[in-house]
Design a protein around this motif. Structure first.
Motif, PDB file in Angstrom:
ATOM      1  N   GLN A 144     -18.335  -3.516   9.522  1.00 46.49           N
ATOM      2  CA  GLN A 144     -18.135  -4.194   8.241  1.00 46.49           C
ATOM      3  C   GLN A 144     -16.839  -5.000   8.316  1.00 46.49           C
ATOM      4  O   GLN A 144     -15.817  -4.625   7.764  1.00 46.49           O
ATOM      5  N   ILE A 145     -16.910  -6.123   9.012  1.00 48.40           N
ATOM      6  CA  ILE A 145     -15.715  -6.936   9.296  1.00 48.40           C
ATOM      7  C   ILE A 145     -15.869  -8.373   8.824  1.00 48.40           C
ATOM      8  O   ILE A 145     -15.165  -9.262   9.285  1.00 48.40           O
ATOM      9  N   THR A 146     -16.772  -8.599   7.871  1.00 50.14           N
ATOM     10  CA  THR A 146     -17.104  -9.970   7.472  1.00 50.14           C
ATOM     11  C   THR A 146     -16.012 -10.676   6.670  1.00 50.14           C
ATOM     12  O   THR A 146     -16.039 -11.898   6.552  1.00 50.14           O
ATOM     13  N   VAL A 147     -15.054  -9.954   6.133  1.00 47.95           N
ATOM     14  CA  VAL A 147     -13.982 -10.595   5.358  1.00 47.95           C
ATOM     15  C   VAL A 147     -13.076 -11.416   6.272  1.00 47.95           C
ATOM     16  O   VAL A 147     -12.704 -12.542   5.961  1.00 47.95           O
ATOM     17  N   HIS A 148     -12.736 -10.856   7.435  1.00 54.62           N
ATOM     18  CA  HIS A 148     -11.777 -11.507   8.330  1.00 54.62           C
ATOM     19  C   HIS A 148     -12.395 -12.221   9.528  1.00 54.62           C
ATOM     20  O   HIS A 148     -11.701 -12.962  10.225  1.00 54.62           O
ATOM     21  N   TYR A 149     -13.686 -12.004   9.794  1.00 51.47           N
ATOM     22  CA  TYR A 149     -14.287 -12.534  11.026  1.00 51.47           C
ATOM     23  C   TYR A 149     -15.656 -13.148  10.765  1.00 51.47           C
ATOM     24  O   TYR A 149     -16.397 -12.692   9.906  1.00 51.47           O
ATOM     25  N   THR A 150     -15.983 -14.160  11.571  1.00 50.94           N
ATOM     26  CA  THR A 150     -17.336 -14.703  11.606  1.00 50.94           C
ATOM     27  C   THR A 150     -17.917 -14.336  12.972  1.00 50.94           C
ATOM     28  O   THR A 150     -17.161 -14.127  13.931  1.00 50.94           O
TER      29      THR A 150
ATOM     30  N   ALA B 248      -7.806  -0.820   7.812  1.00 56.92           N
ATOM     31  CA  ALA B 248      -7.982  -1.462   6.525  1.00 56.92           C
ATOM     32  C   ALA B 248      -6.707  -2.219   6.151  1.00 56.92           C
ATOM     33  O   ALA B 248      -5.604  -1.680   6.272  1.00 56.92           O
ATOM     34  N   ASP B 249      -6.874  -3.465   5.698  1.00 53.54           N
ATOM     35  CA  ASP B 249      -5.716  -4.216   5.209  1.00 53.54           C
ATOM     36  C   ASP B 249      -5.394  -3.752   3.788  1.00 53.54           C
ATOM     37  O   ASP B 249      -5.993  -2.787   3.280  1.00 53.54           O
ATOM     38  N   GLU B 250      -4.475  -4.435   3.113  1.00 57.54           N
ATOM     39  CA  GLU B 250      -4.049  -4.011   1.773  1.00 57.54           C
ATOM     40  C   GLU B 250      -5.179  -4.059   0.745  1.00 57.54           C
ATOM     41  O   GLU B 250      -5.114  -3.391  -0.278  1.00 57.54           O
ATOM     42  N   ASN B 251      -6.250  -4.802   1.031  1.00 52.87           N
ATOM     43  CA  ASN B 251      -7.392  -4.877   0.117  1.00 52.87           C
ATOM     44  C   ASN B 251      -8.580  -4.046   0.585  1.00 52.87           C
ATOM     45  O   ASN B 251      -9.647  -4.094  -0.019  1.00 52.87           O
ATOM     46  N   GLY B 252      -8.426  -3.326   1.692  1.00 53.27           N
ATOM     47  CA  GLY B 252      -9.502  -2.487   2.210  1.00 53.27           C
ATOM     48  C   GLY B 252     -10.416  -3.175   3.206  1.00 53.27           C
ATOM     49  O   GLY B 252     -11.333  -2.547   3.723  1.00 53.27           O
ATOM     50  N   ALA B 253     -10.190  -4.459   3.480  1.00 49.58           N
ATOM     51  CA  ALA B 253     -11.007  -5.178   4.468  1.00 49.58           C
ATOM     52  C   ALA B 253     -10.551  -4.785   5.874  1.00 49.58           C
ATOM     53  O   ALA B 253      -9.355  -4.593   6.114  1.00 49.58           O
ATOM     54  N   ILE B 254     -11.484  -4.680   6.799  1.00 48.28           N
ATOM     55  CA  ILE B 254     -11.176  -4.184   8.143  1.00 48.28           C
ATOM     56  C   ILE B 254     -10.647  -5.286   9.057  1.00 48.28           C
ATOM     57  O   ILE B 254     -11.223  -6.366   9.162  1.00 48.28           O
ATOM     58  N   VAL B 255      -9.556  -4.954   9.748  1.00 50.18           N
ATOM     59  CA  VAL B 255      -8.953  -5.788  10.787  1.00 50.18           C
ATOM     60  C   VAL B 255      -9.175  -5.047  12.098  1.00 50.18           C
ATOM     61  O   VAL B 255      -8.839  -3.858  12.219  1.00 50.18           O
ATOM     62  N   LEU B 256      -9.764  -5.704  13.078  1.00 49.04           N
ATOM     63  CA  LEU B 256     -10.097  -5.052  14.350  1.00 49.04           C
ATOM     64  C   LEU B 256      -8.859  -4.583  15.108  1.00 49.04           C
ATOM     65  O   LEU B 256      -7.836  -5.271  15.146  1.00 49.04           O
ATOM     66  N   ALA B 257      -8.975  -3.421  15.741  1.00 48.09           N
ATOM     67  CA  ALA B 257      -7.945  -2.923  16.657  1.00 48.09           C
ATOM     68  C   ALA B 257      -8.228  -3.548  18.018  1.00 48.09           C
ATOM     69  O   ALA B 257      -9.381  -3.590  18.461  1.00 48.09           O
ATOM     70  N   ALA B 258      -7.194  -4.072  18.645  1.00 49.10           N
ATOM     71  CA  ALA B 258      -7.392  -4.758  19.924  1.00 49.10           C
ATOM     72  C   ALA B 258      -6.130  -4.665  20.765  1.00 49.10           C
ATOM     73  O   ALA B 258      -5.050  -4.387  20.254  1.00 49.10           O
ATOM     74  N   VAL B 259      -6.276  -4.927  22.052  1.00 49.84           N
ATOM     75  CA  VAL B 259      -5.128  -5.002  22.943  1.00 49.84           C
ATOM     76  C   VAL B 259      -4.465  -6.359  22.769  1.00 49.84           C
ATOM     77  O   VAL B 259      -5.110  -7.324  22.356  1.00 49.84           O
ATOM     78  N   ASP B 260      -3.158  -6.450  23.062  1.00 50.82           N
ATOM     79  CA  ASP B 260      -2.493  -7.738  22.872  1.00 50.82           C
ATOM     80  C   ASP B 260      -2.435  -8.577  24.143  1.00 50.82           C
ATOM     81  O   ASP B 260      -2.014  -9.731  24.103  1.00 50.82           O
TER      82      ASP B 260
END
Length: 120
Positions: free
Chosen positions: A59-65, A98-110
């Protein structure tokens, strides 16, 4: 598990931690998942030759296409049992916060690492 996802989890042993197999993988396919109850994207993630290609729904549609996800390296738990989510069988749990609004930001390596590398 606590009903509050932000609550601090109980202390575990290092051996408990080692039982969770978190690996890096590269998203090779991503598309909308309209059959999901909540807006989601279904993905195919390449975890390298040992693990191979695995499906995941997130459920990552807020931040990603879907288009911007292909080629992105992510982290996922690869040793949970598969879950049936609508018409697809999600084989790995793609990780995020979850960001401040509950939308998911993926965990990733830098920095890029080979697909299938385990989190140490």
């Amino acid at each position: 598990m606590a009903s509050d996802p932000e609550a601090l989890a109980p202390q575990i042993s290092f051996d408990d931690y080692l039982r969770i197999d978190i690996r890096t993988g590269t998203i090779v396919e991503a598309e909308p998942f309209p059959e999901a109850r909540k807006p989601a994207i279904k993905m195919v993630i390449d975890f390298g030759p040992e693990i191979g290609l695995k499906k995941s729904s997130a459920q990552i549609t807020v931040h990603y296409t879907p288009e911007e996800l292909v080629g992105r390296q992510v982290m996922a738990v690869v040793n949970f049992p598969p879950r049936q989510i609508g018409p697809i069988r999600s084989e790995v749990l793609t990780l995020g916060f979850a960001d401040e609004n509950g939308a998911i930001v993926l965990a990733a390596v830098d920095k890029p690492v080979p697909n299938g590398r385990r989190l140490l």
